[in-house]
Motif scaffolding. Sequence first.
Motif, short mmCIF file in Angstrom:
data_model
loop_
_atom_site.label_atom_id
_atom_site.label_comp_id
_atom_site.label_asym_id
_atom_site.label_seq_id
_atom_site.Cartn_x
_atom_site.Cartn_y
_atom_site.Cartn_z
N GLY A 250 0.99 -1.19 -0.03
CA GLY A 250 -0.09 0.04 -0.09
C GLY A 250 0.73 1.16 0.10
N THR A 251 1.86 1.34 0.76
CA THR A 251 2.81 2.38 0.74
C THR A 251 3.35 2.84 -0.56
N LEU A 252 3.76 1.98 -1.49
CA LEU A 252 4.54 2.10 -2.74
C LEU A 252 3.12 2.43 -3.44
N GLN A 253 2.13 1.89 -3.66
CA GLN A 253 0.84 2.40 -4.48
C GLN A 253 0.72 3.77 -4.08
N SER A 254 0.51 4.28 -2.76
CA SER A 254 0.27 5.40 -2.30
C SER A 254 1.42 6.54 -3.03
N LYS A 255 2.60 6.17 -2.85
CA LYS A 255 3.68 6.94 -3.47
C LYS A 255 3.51 7.01 -4.96
N ILE A 256 3.42 6.12 -5.63
CA ILE A 256 3.17 6.25 -7.10
C ILE A 256 1.68 6.92 -7.43
N TYR A 257 0.55 6.99 -6.60
CA TYR A 257 -0.48 7.60 -7.05
C TYR A 257 -0.20 9.27 -6.61
N LYS A 258 0.74 9.50 -5.65
CA LYS A 258 0.73 10.83 -5.34
C LYS A 258 1.66 11.47 -6.63
N VAL A 259 2.86 10.76 -6.83
CA VAL A 259 3.60 11.07 -8.01
C VAL A 259 2.80 11.31 -9.25
N GLY A 260 1.98 10.53 -9.60
CA GLY A 260 1.21 10.76 -10.82
C GLY A 260 0.22 11.75 -10.51
N TYR A 261 -0.43 11.99 -9.47
CA TYR A 261 -1.31 13.04 -9.16
C TYR A 261 -0.50 14.61 -9.48
N TYR A 262 0.73 14.62 -8.77
CA TYR A 262 1.39 16.02 -8.98
C TYR A 262 1.73 15.98 -10.36
N ILE A 263 2.31 15.01 -11.04
CA ILE A 263 2.83 15.17 -12.24
C ILE A 263 1.45 15.89 -13.28
N SER A 264 0.34 15.17 -12.96
CA SER A 264 -0.75 15.56 -13.76
C SER A 264 -1.26 17.05 -13.44
N LEU A 265 -1.35 17.29 -12.08
CA LEU A 265 -1.46 18.62 -11.75
C LEU A 265 -0.50 19.69 -12.22
N LEU A 266 0.73 19.39 -12.11
CA LEU A 266 1.64 20.45 -12.67
C LEU A 266 1.60 20.49 -14.35
N GLY A 267 1.19 19.36 -14.90
CA GLY A 267 1.05 19.53 -16.32
C GLY A 267 -0.05 20.68 -16.58
N THR A 268 -1.41 20.19 -16.02
CA THR A 268 -2.47 21.19 -15.98
C THR A 268 -2.04 22.60 -15.74
N VAL A 269 -1.35 22.89 -14.59
CA VAL A 269 -0.97 24.34 -14.32
C VAL A 269 -0.07 24.86 -15.46
N ALA A 270 0.93 23.99 -15.88
CA ALA A 270 1.63 24.56 -17.21
C ALA A 270 0.82 24.99 -18.18
N ILE A 271 0.08 24.26 -18.67
CA ILE A 271 -0.88 24.49 -19.77
C ILE A 271 -1.81 25.87 -19.64
N LEU A 272 -2.44 25.70 -18.45
CA LEU A 272 -3.19 26.69 -18.01
C LEU A 272 -2.49 27.94 -18.12
#
Length: 120
Positions: free
Chosen positions: A3-25
Amino acid sequence: MNGTLQSKIYKVGYYISLLGTVAILLWIALLKFTPPEANGIKVLVENSPFTSWMYDIWSVSTTAKIIGVSEIIIVALIILSIWFSKLRIYATLGMTAMFLVTISFWFTTPAPGGLVGGYK
């Protein structure tokens, strides 16, 4: 996978997509400060029931800059919501309003053939 590794992978993916959205906007928002973009959105803004009133008050350039500043504020709220969770509601409301108005342009902008939405 634990669960810890899945949680870390989820957070990394979340922040990558969030920052990608921020960059485009942010990129789109900064373009609003250029004359070609201000003139490019003119037909969209002037035909929308949500934004057409802006040209009664401000020039094409000023209207585009106001839209750009509002988009930059939304970007700032998205970024700050990473650390201040109470700002997420404002970021969400801002993004929702921005995307709904943007989508409404598809229905309110006349097509070259005279029909709204580009379909014949």
